[in-house]
Design an enzyme around this catalytic site. Structure first.
Site, PDB file in Angstrom:
ATOM      1  CG  ASP A   1      46.345  37.268  41.241  1.00  0.00           C
ATOM      2  OD1 ASP A   1      46.618  37.494  39.893  1.00  0.00           O
ATOM      3  OD2 ASP A   1      47.222  36.416  41.802  1.00  0.00           O
ATOM      4  CG  ASN A  51      50.380  45.658  39.036  1.00  0.00           C
ATOM      5  OD1 ASN A  51      49.543  45.790  39.324  1.00  0.00           O
ATOM      6  ND2 ASN A  51      51.029  44.349  39.050  1.00  0.00           N
TER       7      ASN A  51
HETATM    8  C1  FPP Z   1      45.671  40.551  37.964  1.00  0.00           C
HETATM    9  O1  FPP Z   1      45.614  39.571  37.169  1.00  0.00           O
HETATM   10  C2  FPP Z   1      45.050  41.716  37.935  1.00  0.00           C
HETATM   11  C3  FPP Z   1      45.454  42.913  37.687  1.00  0.00           C
HETATM   12  C4  FPP Z   1      47.064  43.345  37.758  1.00  0.00           C
HETATM   13  C5  FPP Z   1      44.970  44.180  37.365  1.00  0.00           C
HETATM   14  C6  FPP Z   1      43.587  44.178  37.783  1.00  0.00           C
HETATM   15  C7  FPP Z   1      42.883  45.285  36.716  1.00  0.00           C
HETATM   16  C8  FPP Z   1      41.403  45.061  36.530  1.00  0.00           C
HETATM   17  C9  FPP Z   1      40.456  43.980  36.897  1.00  0.00           C
HETATM   18  C10 FPP Z   1      41.197  46.003  35.605  1.00  0.00           C
HETATM   19  C11 FPP Z   1      41.169  47.374  35.811  1.00  0.00           C
HETATM   20  C12 FPP Z   1      40.411  47.793  37.073  1.00  0.00           C
HETATM   21  C13 FPP Z   1      39.440  48.849  37.165  1.00  0.00           C
HETATM   22  C14 FPP Z   1      38.807  49.214  38.546  1.00  0.00           C
HETATM   23  C15 FPP Z   1      38.596  49.175  36.114  1.00  0.00           C
HETATM   24  P1  FPP Z   1      46.989  39.068  36.367  1.00  0.00           P
HETATM   25  O2  FPP Z   1      47.147  39.642  35.156  1.00  0.00           O
HETATM   26  O3  FPP Z   1      48.293  39.033  37.335  1.00  0.00           O
HETATM   27  O4  FPP Z   1      46.625  37.559  36.153  1.00  0.00           O
HETATM   28  P2  FPP Z   1      47.522  36.320  36.186  1.00  0.00           P
HETATM   29  O5  FPP Z   1      48.274  35.987  37.490  1.00  0.00           O
HETATM   30  O6  FPP Z   1      46.489  34.956  35.883  1.00  0.00           O
HETATM   31  O7  FPP Z   1      48.622  36.432  35.106  1.00  0.00           O
END
Ligand code: FPP
Length: 243
Positions: A28, A76
């Site tokens: 996250d 998501n």
């Molecule tokens: C949360 O950060 C992260 C995600 C919803 C996606 C995680 C995906 C990756 C790290 C990239 C793809 C993965 C692979 C395995 C290639 P957020 O966007 O919710 O952050 P925030 O809470 O700060 O907005």
């Protein structure tokens, strides 16, 4: 609950450190990482992929048997279409760019979650990556894609109900129907970015896992942060309900 970094010095996996067999990470904070740099959210996700690569290598080096990463939850889809598209693009990119290394390093790639809802070309790419590493015997890299623990449990319950009388549906039967059936028991769940919840991730499997919430944003998480987390795990006393 322990917060943030536990030490400033690198904590390497010393011989006397208990290494968790199965670590799961809720990655996250990509969006906040980007916002702090006045960059688009997509830049945060891109930096998140670099962290995936770093942490995957570090977990392997430490002897962690299974690393499960929450890359896309079944919730998501609620994000703007553009961001969902960006995440799919990064997943394609990661598989294309890293599969050769994973295969060479004897890693077995697995997916949990209903990834067959993704576009057919991405499903084919994922299936091919799983097949190409299936005969490996090394560590497991498990990517949770379109995963939701409640849906996983409901699906398991439906399959069991179609096959077994009610009195034979017990904990072991449920466990054997989960997407994680042949993975080692979950030892440690890490969530980055300071949020303290499980967000529908591995709810059954986390029953006796240690939970660790760290303030580090996912794109900043690295080998040292993983070693710190493992060191915290090593100091926890697990009693499984006993004394
Ligand atoms: C949360 O950060 C992260 C995600 C919803 C996606 C995680 C995906 C990756 C790290 C990239 C793809 C993965 C692979 C395995 C290639 P957020 O966007 O919710 O952050 P925030 O809470 O700060 O907005």
């Amino acid at each position: 609950m322990e917060q943030g970094r536990v030490s400033t010095a690198p904590v390497l996996a010393a011989a006397d450190t208990t290494i968790p067999r199965h670590v799961a990470i809720i990655m996250d904070g990509n969006g906040r990482w980007a916002k702090r740099r006045h960059l688009p959210r997509a830049a945060g996700h891109k930096a998140g992929v670099d962290a995936v690569r770093r942490v995957t290598r570090a977990a392997r080096a430490m002897g962690i048997e299974a690393l499960t990463l929450y890359a896309f939850s079944s919730e998501n889809w609620r994000r703007p279409e553009e961001e969902v598209g960006e995440l799919m693009k990064l997943l394609r990119f990661f598989i294309r760019s890293d599969l050769a290394e994973l295969a060479r390093e004897n890693v077995r790639l697995r997916v949990i979650g209903d990834y067959r809802a993704f576009s057919p070309d991405l499903v084919a790419l994922i299936d091919d990556a799983i097949a190409r590493t299936a005969a490996n015997s090394g560590p497991l890299l498990v990517i949770a894609l379109n995963y939701g623990a409640q849906a996983e449990l409901a699906a398991a319950a439906r399959r069991l109900a179609a096959r077994l009388p009610a009195e034979r549906i017990d904990e072991a039967a449920i466990e054997a129907e989960l997407d994680t059936a042949d993975l080692p028991p979950l030892d440690l769940v890490i969530r980055t970015s300071g949020e303290q919840r499980l967000s529908n991730f591995l709810l059954w499997q986390a029953a006796y896992a240690e939970l660790l919430f760290v303030d580090t944003l996912w794109p900043d998480f690295d080998a040292e942060a993983l070693a710190d987390a493992v060191a915290v795990f090593g100091r926890r006393q697990r009693r499984y309900g006993g004394l």
